[in-house]
Write an enzyme that holds these catalytic residues in place. Structure first.
Site, mmCIF file in Angstrom:
data_model
loop_
_atom_site.group_PDB
_atom_site.id
_atom_site.type_symbol
_atom_site.label_atom_id
_atom_site.label_comp_id
_atom_site.label_asym_id
_atom_site.label_seq_id
_atom_site.Cartn_x
_atom_site.Cartn_y
_atom_site.Cartn_z
ATOM 1 C CG HIS A 107 -0.359 0.245 2.523
ATOM 2 N ND1 HIS A 107 0.004 -0.774 3.380
ATOM 3 C CD2 HIS A 107 -0.040 1.391 3.169
ATOM 4 C CE1 HIS A 107 0.502 -0.265 4.492
ATOM 5 N NE2 HIS A 107 0.491 1.053 4.385
ATOM 6 C CG ASP A 147 0.288 -4.129 2.967
ATOM 7 O OD1 ASP A 147 0.322 -3.492 1.891
ATOM 8 O OD2 ASP A 147 0.322 -3.586 4.089
ATOM 9 C CB SER A 191 3.088 1.728 6.277
ATOM 10 O OG SER A 191 1.944 1.870 7.070
#
Length: 449
Positions: free
Chosen positions: A160, A190, A272
């Site tokens: 993402h 992911d 992230s």
């Protein structure tokens, strides 16, 4: 009053000791001090004896402090050994662990072709089709350099973080900005792998065994939260293995499950893709997400490296993760029933009649006891070739009951291989039928199975 109830730990002199001439508290009982001291004080031999005893006792205490009392033995030894780990030692381990990994953590810039003002200020439907687009920063994330070979360096990050990117850049710990190429990415896990020029890169993060993590273990996160380069946060492993539901389409419908490490260290926007590090200076996880709800703090999640590295290797070799592909766009039957109830209520509100015509449009024709399954919205590829059609309701793959898209994916990805055949049981027009489908290889990121 003593802090201890047992007289063994007390400084009180017992009544019996006083009655017995305090023999327990004086060397030799009554007159004992006189016999030791003599007429002119302690004799040399007595001084030498006392000095030897004190020296021996001091040596024993010093040896115990350095090497630990009973370190290899039973109960009390274990307690002293744990107490011997000082907070100063832990603090120094944190500093050392961070210094080993920090140079290998980079910032990731996701750039996209956007109109002036960016996509977040104006819906795409309201844009002028002739408006000029420019390459702009759309989002920020983090990444970890984990390999250097053939003049190139590879970076692990989240899917993402680089999703929809027209161009990706990596900002090194030194502040240098380098162009990055997406080697491969996988939405299911992911994860994504990038490649940059390896010139001048000296530090590559060591990968640790995330299966050795224990609940309560201290960990560090290193990333780029809120655009602040190489920020460190610290916490503990709240749960070394947690299974959480995931909405791949980010629409609130959970269609996959992810194994993660739950941590208390904060994971903010931009963090992230960064590193979760143990106190040995090894990367044990890739920071991925947090619970962003009112009143919730310290609930973050990281992808464990023992799950990430097999995916990373496939992304390096193939650019994608090969998975068996059935070829159906789906809707959960339970979700369909919820929509039916809502439409009936809405119809009743608008028409003033109970139920409206929604029930008459229901052409699934399922037996009353069938409450769970997967509705085929469109069949393509292998499923279409085998004869599956719109509104077929899949209820079983082989002998495994299927009640949702999540269960369908888990069975295919966990139990089947590309090229294998799967028996599909489904309802069509109220009748249970079966068909055999040969699974193909899925190589795109479409939201289908």
């Amino acid at each position: 009053m003593s802090l201890f109830d047992d007289d063994f730990y007390s400084t009180r002199v017992s009544r019996r000791a006083r009655e017995d001439g305090r023999r327990d508290w004086r060397f030799g009982g009554r007159g004992g001090w006189r016999r030791w001291r003599g007429e002119g004080g302690l004799r040399p031999v007595h001084l030498a004896f006392i000095s030897s005893m004190v020296s021996a006792l001091g040596a024993v205490l010093l040896f115990g402090l350095i090497f630990g009392f009973g370190r290899g033995g039973g109960g009390s030894g274990a307690v002293v050994s744990v107490a011997g780990v000082s907070s100063a030692d832990t603090a120094e381990r944190i500093v050392q662990a961070a210094s080993r990994v920090e140079p290998a953590v980079v910032s990731i810039i996701n750039e996209q072709m956007l109109p002036a003002g960016g996509r977040f200020f104006r819906p795409e439907k309201d844009r002028d089709p002739d408006e000029e687009l420019t390459l702009q920063q759309a989002s920020l994330g983090s990444g970890v350099i984990f390999r250097k070979a053939n003049g190139k360096a590879n970076i692990i990050t989240n899917y993402h973080v680089v999703e929809d990117a027209d161009q990706v850049k990596a900002v090194l710990a030194s502040g240098e900005v380098r162009e990055a190429e997406i080697v491969g990415k996988d939405q299911i896990t992911d994860l994504a792998v990038l490649e940059i020029d390896g010139a001048g890169i000296e530090t590559v993060a060591a990968i640790g065994d995330s299966r050795q993590l224990r609940n309560g273990e201290t960990v560090i996160t290193i990333g780029n939260p809120l655009g602040l380069n190489n920020s460190l946060t610290m916490g503990i492993v709240s749960k070394s293995r947690r299974i959480i539901p995931v909405s791949l389409a980010q629409n609130g419908i959970y269609d996959w499950e992810q194994e993660v490490i739950q941590i208390s260290a904060p994971i903010n926007q931009g963090n992230s893709g960064g590193a979760l590090v143990n106190l040995s200076g090894e990367v044990v996880g890739i920071n991925s997400m947090k619970v962003a709800d009112f009143g919730v703090e310290g609930v973050g999640f990281a992808i464990p490296m023992h799950n990430a590295m097999p995916v990373v290797e496939q992304l390096l070799d193939l650019g994608y993760v090969p998975r068996p592909y059935l070829g159906v766009y789906t809707l959960d039957l339970e979700q369909y029933w919820e929509q039916q109830v809502y439409e009936e209520w809405l119809g009743a509100e608008e028409d003033g009649e109970e139920g409206g015509d929604a029930a008459e449009e229901d052409d699934l024709k399922l037996p009353e006891d069938v409450k769970r399954g997967v509705i085929v919205l469109e069949a393509v590829g292998p499923a279409k070739k085998a004869g599956l059609k719109f509104n077929d309701v899949i209820v079983k793959l082989d002998d495994q009951p299927i009640g949702s898209t999540m269960e369908l994916r888990k069975y295919l990805y966990g139990s089947k291989k590309i090229g294998e055949k799967v028996k599909v049981s489904y309802y069509r027009g109220g009748k249970l039928e079966t068909v055999t489908v040969e699974l193909a290889e899925k190589i795109d990121e479409e939201e289908e199975e």
